[in-house]
Structures are given as C-alpha cells and as structure tokens.
Design a protein around this motif. Sequence first.
Motif, PDB file in Angstrom:
ATOM      1  N   LEU A 269      -8.209  -4.352 -33.061  1.00  0.00           N
ATOM      2  CA  LEU A 269      -8.251  -4.546 -34.503  1.00  0.00           C
ATOM      3  C   LEU A 269      -7.100  -5.474 -34.874  1.00  0.00           C
ATOM      4  CD1 LEU A 269      -9.142  -3.722 -37.433  1.00  0.00           C
ATOM      5  CD2 LEU A 269      -7.450  -1.913 -37.251  1.00  0.00           C
TER       6      LEU A 269
ATOM      7  N   THR B  69      -9.546  -9.259 -41.932  1.00  0.00           N
ATOM      8  CA  THR B  69      -9.426  -8.291 -40.850  1.00  0.00           C
ATOM      9  C   THR B  69     -10.492  -8.603 -39.808  1.00  0.00           C
ATOM     10  OG1 THR B  69      -8.649  -6.629 -42.399  1.00  0.00           O
ATOM     11  CG2 THR B  69      -9.526  -5.837 -40.307  1.00  0.00           C
ATOM     12  N   ARG B  70     -10.099  -8.552 -38.546  1.00  0.00           N
ATOM     13  CA  ARG B  70     -11.029  -8.856 -37.461  1.00  0.00           C
ATOM     14  C   ARG B  70     -11.036  -7.725 -36.442  1.00  0.00           C
ATOM     15  NH1 ARG B  70      -8.200 -13.675 -35.326  1.00  0.00           N
ATOM     16  NH2 ARG B  70      -6.564 -12.713 -36.516  1.00  0.00           N
ATOM     17  N   ILE B  71     -12.217  -7.421 -35.945  1.00  0.00           N
ATOM     18  CA  ILE B  71     -12.367  -6.469 -34.845  1.00  0.00           C
ATOM     19  C   ILE B  71     -13.039  -7.220 -33.706  1.00  0.00           C
ATOM     20  CG2 ILE B  71     -13.510  -4.373 -34.060  1.00  0.00           C
ATOM     21  CD1 ILE B  71     -13.254  -3.309 -36.901  1.00  0.00           C
TER      22      ILE B  71
ATOM     23  N   ILE C  57     -14.959  -7.376 -43.208  1.00  0.00           N
ATOM     24  CA  ILE C  57     -14.369  -7.424 -41.874  1.00  0.00           C
ATOM     25  C   ILE C  57     -15.171  -8.374 -40.995  1.00  0.00           C
ATOM     26  CG2 ILE C  57     -13.823  -6.060 -39.817  1.00  0.00           C
ATOM     27  CD1 ILE C  57     -13.492  -3.643 -41.661  1.00  0.00           C
TER      28      ILE C  57
ATOM     29  N   SER D 172      -9.991   3.497 -38.891  1.00  0.00           N
ATOM     30  CA  SER D 172      -8.587   3.274 -39.246  1.00  0.00           C
ATOM     31  C   SER D 172      -8.446   2.210 -40.337  1.00  0.00           C
ATOM     32  CB  SER D 172      -7.782   2.875 -38.006  1.00  0.00           C
ATOM     33  OG  SER D 172      -8.197   1.617 -37.528  1.00  0.00           O
ATOM     34  N   GLU D 173      -9.389   1.290 -40.407  1.00  0.00           N
ATOM     35  CA  GLU D 173      -9.305   0.225 -41.403  1.00  0.00           C
ATOM     36  C   GLU D 173      -9.822   0.667 -42.773  1.00  0.00           C
ATOM     37  OE1 GLU D 173      -8.319  -3.290 -43.083  1.00  0.00           O
ATOM     38  OE2 GLU D 173      -7.720  -2.568 -41.122  1.00  0.00           O
ATOM     39  N   ILE D 174     -10.918   1.433 -42.808  1.00  0.00           N
ATOM     40  CA  ILE D 174     -11.495   1.797 -44.104  1.00  0.00           C
ATOM     41  C   ILE D 174     -11.077   3.186 -44.563  1.00  0.00           C
ATOM     42  CG2 ILE D 174     -13.453   0.245 -43.850  1.00  0.00           C
ATOM     43  CD1 ILE D 174     -15.187   2.574 -43.066  1.00  0.00           C
TER      44      ILE D 174
ATOM     45  N   HIS E 171     -11.990   1.735 -34.624  1.00  0.00           N
ATOM     46  CA  HIS E 171     -11.276   0.686 -35.358  1.00  0.00           C
ATOM     47  C   HIS E 171     -11.680   0.635 -36.834  1.00  0.00           C
ATOM     48  CE1 HIS E 171      -9.227  -0.690 -31.852  1.00  0.00           C
ATOM     49  NE2 HIS E 171     -10.347  -0.969 -31.215  1.00  0.00           N
ATOM     50  N   LEU E 172     -12.957   0.827 -37.111  1.00  0.00           N
ATOM     51  CA  LEU E 172     -13.402   0.805 -38.506  1.00  0.00           C
ATOM     52  C   LEU E 172     -12.830   1.975 -39.289  1.00  0.00           C
ATOM     53  CD1 LEU E 172     -17.124  -0.296 -38.169  1.00  0.00           C
ATOM     54  CD2 LEU E 172     -15.282  -1.558 -39.282  1.00  0.00           C
TER      55      LEU E 172
ATOM     56  N   PRO F 208      -5.372  -6.788 -38.136  1.00  0.00           N
ATOM     57  CA  PRO F 208      -5.354  -6.617 -39.598  1.00  0.00           C
ATOM     58  C   PRO F 208      -5.256  -7.957 -40.318  1.00  0.00           C
ATOM     59  CG  PRO F 208      -3.424  -5.596 -38.563  1.00  0.00           C
ATOM     60  CD  PRO F 208      -4.233  -6.224 -37.488  1.00  0.00           C
TER      61      PRO F 208
END
Length: 136
Positions: free
Chosen positions: A78, A89-91, A53, A122-124, A119-120, A80
């Motif tokens: 976030l 993926t960028r935050i 990310i 929900s992504e991982i 945000h992390l 995706p």
Amino acid sequence: MTRKRRDRHGRGARGVTFLPVVPAWRTRREKFDHLVVDLATLAARKHQAVSRIEFGVEDIPPSDPAEWESTRAVLGRLFPADKSGNLATRIVVYRLPIQWRCRTQEDIKHAVKSVLAEHLSSEIGCLPEDVFPIRD
C-alpha cells in the motif's frame, strides 16, 4: 513455386488451435490482472472510498523492502497518497509470489482477495472481513 505446408508425420498442419476471442487465449498474467480488476470493482461497489484508489500488478516486489516492512515475503503493498494530493493512494499486488504459493485458481483468488482486503481495510478504515460483500 508454391511451398507446401509442413505436415509432420501425418498429424495435420501446425497452427493456432483456438481463436484469440476464446478465453483460453488469455495468458496467466492477463487472467491475474483481470482478477485484481474484478475484485477492486467488487470492493468499489460496496465502499465509495475505493474508487479513489489506484490498483496495480507487478511481477515481483523490489529487492529493497521499505524500512517499515517485515523481512517476510511481500505479496502486496500500500502506497499512501502524498500530502499535496498529486499522487493517489496505490495498492500494488505482486503476481509471482502469489502464484508460487498457490496451487489452484481458487487459491490464487483467495490470496489476492486477502491481500486486497488487508490493504483496503487499513486505507478505508474497516475490518478486512467487511471489504468484500458476503454473497461473493
């Protein structure tokens, strides 16, 4: 002719009072950037997926929020990864909205940690409480 340095009211010469290598030299923006990098590194030590990310810091969010976002203040976003795999993926964490809401450096650290954890997670695919190690 040599020019004498200005010594206003006998207070001494004006100039830099500390060297650039001293931590006090960092601006609030640089301190915020380092905080985000440190927290992202801490999360990457616990979760391998975080290393893929990208993280960014911007001063303020764009004035036109995305359709899925609420109208409340945006502290981070976030983005995706795209389907083709060209963009990771960028935050993005927004510095000024966080700093305006926090009074101390500890409050800022807690707010950035909360935004990144949200945000992390929900992504991982984990709970926000599980993103950062407990001993931190």
